[in-house]
Structures are given as structure tokens and as C-alpha cells.
Enzyme design. Structure first.
Site, PDB file in Angstrom:
ATOM      1  N   HIS A   1       0.689  -1.270   0.113  1.00  0.00           N
ATOM      2  CA  HIS A   1       0.042  -0.046   0.017  1.00  0.00           C
ATOM      3  C   HIS A   1       0.843   1.259  -0.042  1.00  0.00           C
ATOM      4  O   HIS A   1       0.578   2.148  -0.693  1.00  0.00           O
ATOM      5  CB  HIS A   1      -1.074  -0.076   1.255  1.00  0.00           C
ATOM      6  CG  HIS A   1      -1.914  -1.127   1.204  1.00  0.00           C
ATOM      7  ND1 HIS A   1      -2.210  -1.945   2.358  1.00  0.00           N
ATOM      8  CD2 HIS A   1      -2.814  -1.367   0.301  1.00  0.00           C
ATOM      9  CE1 HIS A   1      -3.185  -2.832   2.040  1.00  0.00           C
ATOM     10  NE2 HIS A   1      -3.533  -2.455   0.828  1.00  0.00           N
TER      11      HIS A   1
ATOM     12  N   LYS B   1     -17.080  -6.454   5.292  1.00  0.00           N
ATOM     13  CA  LYS B   1     -15.903  -7.193   5.153  1.00  0.00           C
ATOM     14  C   LYS B   1     -15.473  -7.885   6.648  1.00  0.00           C
ATOM     15  O   LYS B   1     -14.424  -8.773   6.350  1.00  0.00           O
ATOM     16  CB  LYS B   1     -14.636  -6.754   4.488  1.00  0.00           C
ATOM     17  CG  LYS B   1     -14.947  -6.251   3.053  1.00  0.00           C
ATOM     18  CD  LYS B   1     -13.604  -5.809   2.219  1.00  0.00           C
ATOM     19  CE  LYS B   1     -13.812  -5.735   0.823  1.00  0.00           C
ATOM     20  NZ  LYS B   1     -12.700  -5.289   0.168  1.00  0.00           N
TER      21      LYS B   1
ATOM     22  N   ARG C   1      -1.767  -5.727  -9.126  1.00  0.00           N
ATOM     23  CA  ARG C   1      -0.719  -6.863  -9.029  1.00  0.00           C
ATOM     24  C   ARG C   1      -0.556  -7.896 -10.059  1.00  0.00           C
ATOM     25  O   ARG C   1       0.380  -8.367 -10.276  1.00  0.00           O
ATOM     26  CB  ARG C   1      -0.699  -7.408  -7.556  1.00  0.00           C
ATOM     27  CG  ARG C   1      -0.583  -6.576  -6.321  1.00  0.00           C
ATOM     28  CD  ARG C   1      -1.147  -7.329  -5.098  1.00  0.00           C
ATOM     29  NE  ARG C   1      -2.471  -6.836  -5.009  1.00  0.00           N
ATOM     30  CZ  ARG C   1      -3.437  -6.995  -4.110  1.00  0.00           C
ATOM     31  NH1 ARG C   1      -2.797  -7.743  -2.862  1.00  0.00           N
ATOM     32  NH2 ARG C   1      -4.690  -7.062  -4.193  1.00  0.00           N
TER      33      ARG C   1
ATOM     34  N   SER D   1      -3.037  -8.063   1.997  1.00  0.00           N
ATOM     35  CA  SER D   1      -3.344  -7.853   3.554  1.00  0.00           C
ATOM     36  C   SER D   1      -3.732  -9.044   3.988  1.00  0.00           C
ATOM     37  O   SER D   1      -3.693  -9.570   5.148  1.00  0.00           O
ATOM     38  CB  SER D   1      -4.245  -6.670   3.736  1.00  0.00           C
ATOM     39  OG  SER D   1      -3.794  -5.411   3.598  1.00  0.00           O
TER      40      SER D   1
HETATM   41  P1  ADP Z   1     -10.032  -3.250  -0.812  1.00  0.00           P
HETATM   42  O1  ADP Z   1     -10.670  -3.882   0.042  1.00  0.00           O
HETATM   43  O2  ADP Z   1     -10.326  -1.984  -1.762  1.00  0.00           O
HETATM   44  O3  ADP Z   1      -9.413  -4.038  -2.066  1.00  0.00           O
HETATM   45  P2  ADP Z   1      -7.221  -3.164   0.059  1.00  0.00           P
HETATM   46  O4  ADP Z   1      -6.927  -2.459   1.191  1.00  0.00           O
HETATM   47  O5  ADP Z   1      -7.126  -4.884  -0.125  1.00  0.00           O
HETATM   48  O6  ADP Z   1      -8.492  -2.679  -0.096  1.00  0.00           O
HETATM   49  O7  ADP Z   1      -6.532  -2.623  -1.221  1.00  0.00           O
HETATM   50  C1  ADP Z   1      -6.446  -1.175  -1.649  1.00  0.00           C
HETATM   51  C2  ADP Z   1      -5.848  -1.042  -2.838  1.00  0.00           C
HETATM   52  O8  ADP Z   1      -4.372  -1.367  -2.825  1.00  0.00           O
HETATM   53  C3  ADP Z   1      -6.394  -1.738  -4.090  1.00  0.00           C
HETATM   54  O9  ADP Z   1      -6.273  -1.206  -5.091  1.00  0.00           O
HETATM   55  C4  ADP Z   1      -5.272  -3.178  -3.960  1.00  0.00           C
HETATM   56  O10 ADP Z   1      -5.340  -3.710  -5.358  1.00  0.00           O
HETATM   57  C5  ADP Z   1      -3.891  -2.385  -3.636  1.00  0.00           C
HETATM   58  N1  ADP Z   1      -3.001  -3.096  -3.198  1.00  0.00           N
HETATM   59  C6  ADP Z   1      -3.018  -4.151  -2.052  1.00  0.00           C
HETATM   60  N2  ADP Z   1      -1.762  -4.521  -1.861  1.00  0.00           N
HETATM   61  C7  ADP Z   1      -0.944  -4.173  -2.850  1.00  0.00           C
HETATM   62  C8  ADP Z   1       0.174  -4.616  -3.130  1.00  0.00           C
HETATM   63  N3  ADP Z   1       1.007  -5.317  -2.493  1.00  0.00           N
HETATM   64  N4  ADP Z   1       0.731  -3.898  -4.153  1.00  0.00           N
HETATM   65  C9  ADP Z   1      -0.069  -3.140  -4.959  1.00  0.00           C
HETATM   66  N5  ADP Z   1      -1.288  -2.833  -4.774  1.00  0.00           N
HETATM   67  C10 ADP Z   1      -1.762  -3.346  -3.635  1.00  0.00           C
END
Ligand code: ADP
Length: 159
Positions: A16, A40, A89, A127
């Protein structure tokens, strides 16, 4: 111009941070928008997720953190922002994001999704993976900003 970077951030990882920092090289300000996402059933509370993200970007001048509940497009309208940053990703992320962006565009004319890819170190980091490590009693610190590891550690020890 400003961009919002929305997500659940459960918890805010190095992946992030990588995307937020890349966004800050392009935009004047990146607003990390922590979604309440109660549907969620996140591992960390809304307040904890906001606190962790805030701590993670404390040294980044162009990145701020805000929490929001409800529709992202309403939050965008309130803050007068049209651009949304999302991390991609791989194809699985892309498929999902493409659908979401189409739906959001229909609801919010002018909506513009901006997709950035993370550095290679973070391409396989999620995450979900971090939460699994925590659940199993492991140490997730290599995947988290130092401030987030510290926050979680203090929580675990009741500090
Ligand atoms: P959501 O519940 O909206 O998917 P997340 O917290 O899981 O929220 O992710 C927020 C954003 O960060 C999303 O666009 C996700 O694809 C991106 N993201 C999460 N982990 C990574 C990572 N390791 N590298 C790049 N982008 C990431």
C-alpha cells in the site's frame, strides 16, 4: 491535482505504501481513504486501520489519511476529487478493478481510475496474507511499514 487511494487497509502494508508513494510522485496530494468496510468484517477496527495508515505515512508530506463510510463516489464528490488510485498486482486485480471502475463511472460522471503497479517486491503481497500470519501467531513485520508493525505489536502486548 489530488487523487484518492481508497481501500480497507486491513492492515496498511508495504505494498500500500509503495502505491501511495508512487501516486505522490504524480499528484500534488494523495488522500489514503480508509473505508469502514464493515461488510468485510475486518480484523482491525476502523479506528485502528486509520491510525496505522496515518502512522505509516507520517513522513510523507504529500500523503494524508481520512476515513469514510458509505459510497466512495459520495466521498469523492464531498472532497471534489475525480481521480482514484488503485494498485494492480496482476490479472485478478485488473478484472475486479475494471468492473468496479465501470460501475463507479456510471454513478459518478468524470470518475477516472488510475492504475499503478507496485515494485516487484510487493507484487505478491496482500493484507490477506499479512492477516493470516498474524492469526497464526507469526511475525508479519517484513511486509509492513515499521510504524504499523510497532502499532500491532503494542496492541498484542496490550500497550
Ligand atoms: P480493498 O478492500 O478495496 O481491495 P485493500 O486494502 O485490499 O482494499 O487494497 C487497496 C488497494 O491497494 C487496492 O487497489 C489493491 O489492489 C491495492 N493493493 C493491495 N496490496 C497491494 C500490493 N502489494 N501492491 C500493489 N497494490 C496493492
Amino acid at each position: 491535482m489530488k487523487v484518492i487511494y481508497p481501500g480497507t487497509f486491513d492492515p496498511f502494508s508495504l505494498g500500500h505504501l509503495d502505491i501511495a508513494c508512487r501516486g505522490a510522485r504524480i499528484y500534488e496530494q494523495v488522500i489514503v481513504a480508509v473505508s469502514e468496510s464493515s461488510n468485510k468484517s475486518p480484523m482491525f477496527s476502523f479506528v485502528d486501520r486509520i491510525n496505522m495508515a496515518t502512522a505509516a505515512v507520517e513522513n510523507e508530506e504529500k500523503i494524508i489519511v481520512k476515513g469514510f463510510s458509505g459510497l466512495m463516489v459520495d466521498f469523492m464528490a464531498e472532497n471534489n476529487i475525480l481521480h482514484v488510485l488503485r494498485g494492480i498486482r496482476g490479472m485478478v486485480d485488473f478484472d475486479y478493478e475494471f468492473q468496479m471502475a465501470q460501475a463507479n463511472r456510471t454513478m459518478f460522471p468524470g470518475f477516472e481510475p488510475i492504475f499503478l503497479m507496485p515494485g516487484p517486491k510487493y507484487a505478491a503481497l496482500s493484507s490477506t496474507f499479512v492477516r493470516e500470519i498474524i492469526r497464526l501467531g507469526g511475525n508479519p513485520s517484513r511486509f509492513l511499514p515499521e510504524q504499523v508493525s510497532k502499532y500491532i505489536c503494542e496492541r498484542r502486548t496490550g500497550g
